[in-house]
Enzyme design. Structure first.
Site, PDB file in Angstrom:
ATOM      1  N   GLU A   1       6.778-117.808  -0.319  1.00  0.00           N
ATOM      2  CA  GLU A   1       7.205-116.526  -0.881  1.00  0.00           C
ATOM      3  C   GLU A   1       6.998-116.560  -2.397  1.00  0.00           C
ATOM      4  O   GLU A   1       6.985-117.631  -3.003  1.00  0.00           O
ATOM      5  CB  GLU A   1       8.693-116.285  -0.539  1.00  0.00           C
ATOM      6  CG  GLU A   1       9.287-115.000  -1.059  1.00  0.00           C
ATOM      7  CD  GLU A   1       8.544-113.766  -0.565  1.00  0.00           C
ATOM      8  OE1 GLU A   1       7.969-113.067  -1.428  1.00  0.00           O
ATOM      9  OE2 GLU A   1       8.517-113.512   0.665  1.00  0.00           O
TER      10      GLU A   1
ATOM     11  N   THR B   1      15.278-108.357  11.259  1.00  0.00           N
ATOM     12  CA  THR B   1      15.749-108.392   9.879  1.00  0.00           C
ATOM     13  C   THR B   1      16.216-107.001   9.446  1.00  0.00           C
ATOM     14  O   THR B   1      15.938-105.995  10.114  1.00  0.00           O
ATOM     15  CB  THR B   1      14.638-108.865   8.933  1.00  0.00           C
ATOM     16  OG1 THR B   1      13.581-107.889   8.954  1.00  0.00           O
ATOM     17  CG2 THR B   1      14.089-110.222   9.365  1.00  0.00           C
ATOM     18  N   LYS B   2      16.878-106.928   8.302  1.00  0.00           N
ATOM     19  CA  LYS B   2      17.297-105.633   7.761  1.00  0.00           C
ATOM     20  C   LYS B   2      16.085-104.758   7.470  1.00  0.00           C
ATOM     21  O   LYS B   2      16.130-103.535   7.636  1.00  0.00           O
ATOM     22  CB  LYS B   2      18.129-105.850   6.498  1.00  0.00           C
ATOM     23  CG  LYS B   2      19.489-106.472   6.758  1.00  0.00           C
ATOM     24  CD  LYS B   2      20.262-106.664   5.469  1.00  0.00           C
ATOM     25  CE  LYS B   2      21.607-107.317   5.741  1.00  0.00           C
ATOM     26  NZ  LYS B   2      22.382-107.545   4.489  1.00  0.00           N
ATOM     27  N   PHE B   3      14.994-105.384   7.061  1.00  0.00           N
ATOM     28  CA  PHE B   3      13.763-104.641   6.791  1.00  0.00           C
ATOM     29  C   PHE B   3      13.272-103.959   8.063  1.00  0.00           C
ATOM     30  O   PHE B   3      12.902-102.778   8.051  1.00  0.00           O
ATOM     31  CB  PHE B   3      12.693-105.596   6.265  1.00  0.00           C
ATOM     32  CG  PHE B   3      11.392-104.928   5.938  1.00  0.00           C
ATOM     33  CD1 PHE B   3      11.150-104.428   4.669  1.00  0.00           C
ATOM     34  CD2 PHE B   3      10.397-104.781   6.897  1.00  0.00           C
ATOM     35  CE1 PHE B   3       9.953-103.800   4.360  1.00  0.00           C
ATOM     36  CE2 PHE B   3       9.201-104.154   6.606  1.00  0.00           C
ATOM     37  CZ  PHE B   3       8.989-103.668   5.334  1.00  0.00           C
ATOM     38  N   GLU B   4      13.274-104.685   9.182  1.00  0.00           N
ATOM     39  CA  GLU B   4      12.811-104.107  10.438  1.00  0.00           C
ATOM     40  C   GLU B   4      13.762-103.017  10.919  1.00  0.00           C
ATOM     41  O   GLU B   4      13.325-101.975  11.434  1.00  0.00           O
ATOM     42  CB  GLU B   4      12.683-105.201  11.505  1.00  0.00           C
ATOM     43  CG  GLU B   4      12.118-104.703  12.816  1.00  0.00           C
ATOM     44  CD  GLU B   4      11.855-105.802  13.824  1.00  0.00           C
ATOM     45  OE1 GLU B   4      11.478-105.478  14.963  1.00  0.00           O
ATOM     46  OE2 GLU B   4      12.011-106.986  13.469  1.00  0.00           O
TER      47      GLU B   4
ATOM     48  N   ASP C   1       1.135-118.648  -4.282  1.00  0.00           N
ATOM     49  CA  ASP C   1       0.082-118.048  -3.467  1.00  0.00           C
ATOM     50  C   ASP C   1      -0.215-118.925  -2.242  1.00  0.00           C
ATOM     51  O   ASP C   1      -0.908-119.937  -2.340  1.00  0.00           O
ATOM     52  CB  ASP C   1      -1.178-117.881  -4.325  1.00  0.00           C
ATOM     53  CG  ASP C   1      -2.285-117.136  -3.605  1.00  0.00           C
ATOM     54  OD1 ASP C   1      -2.195-116.931  -2.385  1.00  0.00           O
ATOM     55  OD2 ASP C   1      -3.269-116.760  -4.274  1.00  0.00           O
TER      56      ASP C   1
ATOM     57  N   ASP D   1       2.946-106.849   2.907  1.00  0.00           N
ATOM     58  CA  ASP D   1       2.797-105.626   2.126  1.00  0.00           C
ATOM     59  C   ASP D   1       1.705-104.766   2.755  1.00  0.00           C
ATOM     60  O   ASP D   1       0.567-105.214   2.903  1.00  0.00           O
ATOM     61  CB  ASP D   1       2.429-105.983   0.685  1.00  0.00           C
ATOM     62  CG  ASP D   1       2.569-104.800  -0.261  1.00  0.00           C
ATOM     63  OD1 ASP D   1       2.257-103.663   0.156  1.00  0.00           O
ATOM     64  OD2 ASP D   1       2.985-105.008  -1.412  1.00  0.00           O
TER      65      ASP D   1
ATOM     66  N   LYS E   1      -1.850 -96.975   0.345  1.00  0.00           N
ATOM     67  CA  LYS E   1      -2.863 -96.098  -0.240  1.00  0.00           C
ATOM     68  C   LYS E   1      -4.257 -96.622   0.092  1.00  0.00           C
ATOM     69  O   LYS E   1      -4.513 -97.819  -0.012  1.00  0.00           O
ATOM     70  CB  LYS E   1      -2.669 -96.012  -1.754  1.00  0.00           C
ATOM     71  CG  LYS E   1      -1.371 -95.325  -2.164  1.00  0.00           C
ATOM     72  CD  LYS E   1      -1.251 -95.234  -3.674  1.00  0.00           C
ATOM     73  CE  LYS E   1       0.053 -94.533  -4.064  1.00  0.00           C
ATOM     74  NZ  LYS E   1       0.201 -94.458  -5.540  1.00  0.00           N
TER      75      LYS E   1
END
Length: 235
Positions: A90, A213-216, A117, A140, A144
């Site tokens: 991360e 997860t909270k994101f999901e 990275d 990510d 766009k």
């Protein structure tokens, strides 16, 4: 007479946003990073060795997660899979700090953190055929159109990832952006050496063992369907 050649600049799939750590995250960082953490630049320049058996004190199947976020899934799976060693890569320091808090709370010994990275590390230091699995969950999406070249899952990356998997090992992808899921599927279906475990062109039913997860949860509330893809490297 032509001018000097323009240096090649590799496109990265992440943006490093610096953010302040909470008091708890900072305390965990100060106390536990020296034990669990490794700086990818130091691994790349050779000032520190890339040596998971030494880090874990054993030789065990090794799974790399690229983009561990706030570490919810990373810590839960390390606890659920004690016979597997986990690498969580991360760039977001608060996420790593939060994961250190989770590691300390659960007294985990089979997880190491990598800051930097992960693709550069994969290319330069991770030996071919050495990983039992590679997990990339909710990378990510770069939604766009002009930014989509920054998406991580591209043909060159998938070829690299496949080469680092042991025969029979899996590449597990998940995203809540349909067009990225379709891109992932297209790229992986075309990759040499990978087999879709759900069948050609199919989505993988969401594995019950993959932590939510909270994101999901937020993605679901906002109406975005989750797509999983699991590919196995052929022997």
């Amino acid at each position: 007479m032509s001018g000097p050649a323009t240096p090649h600049r590799e496109i990265t799939s992440f943006v490093h946003h610096r953010a302040r750590l909470t008091e708890g995250q900072q305390h965990a960082w100060d106390r536990w990073w020296p034990r669990y953490g490794h700086e990818i630049p130091a691994l790349l320049d050779g000032s520190q060795p890339y040596d998971p058996p030494a880090w874990f004190g054993r030789t065990a199947p090794l799974i790399l997660e690229i983009g561990s976020g706030m570490g919810e899934a990373s810590a839960a799976l390390a606890a659920a899979e004690p016979d597997i060693d986990h690498l969580a890569a991360e760039v977001f320091e608060p996420g790593l700090g939060q994961l250190l808090m989770r590691i300390a709370a659960a007294d985990l010994t089979n997880i190491a953190l990598l800051r930097g990275d992960a693709v550069a590390l994969l290319r330069a230091r991770v030996p071919e055929g050495s990983l039992a699995g590679l997990r990339i969950w909710f990378p990510d999406p770069w939604p766009k159109r002009r930014h989509r070249k920054r998406r991580l899952v591209q043909p060159e990356f998938v070829a690299l990832a496949t080469s680092r998997l042991a025969p029979g090992a899996t590449l597990h992808l998940a995203t809540d952006w349909l067009d990225y899921a379709e891109q992932m599927r297209e790229v992986c279906e075309a990759a040499e050496g990978l087999v879709n475990t759900a069948g050609p062109g199919q989505w993988t039913p969401r594995p019950g063992w993959r932590p939510v997860t909270k994101f999901e949860e937020r993605a679901r509330r906002e109406g975005r369907e989750i797509h999983d893809l699991v590919y196995r490297r052929e022997v």
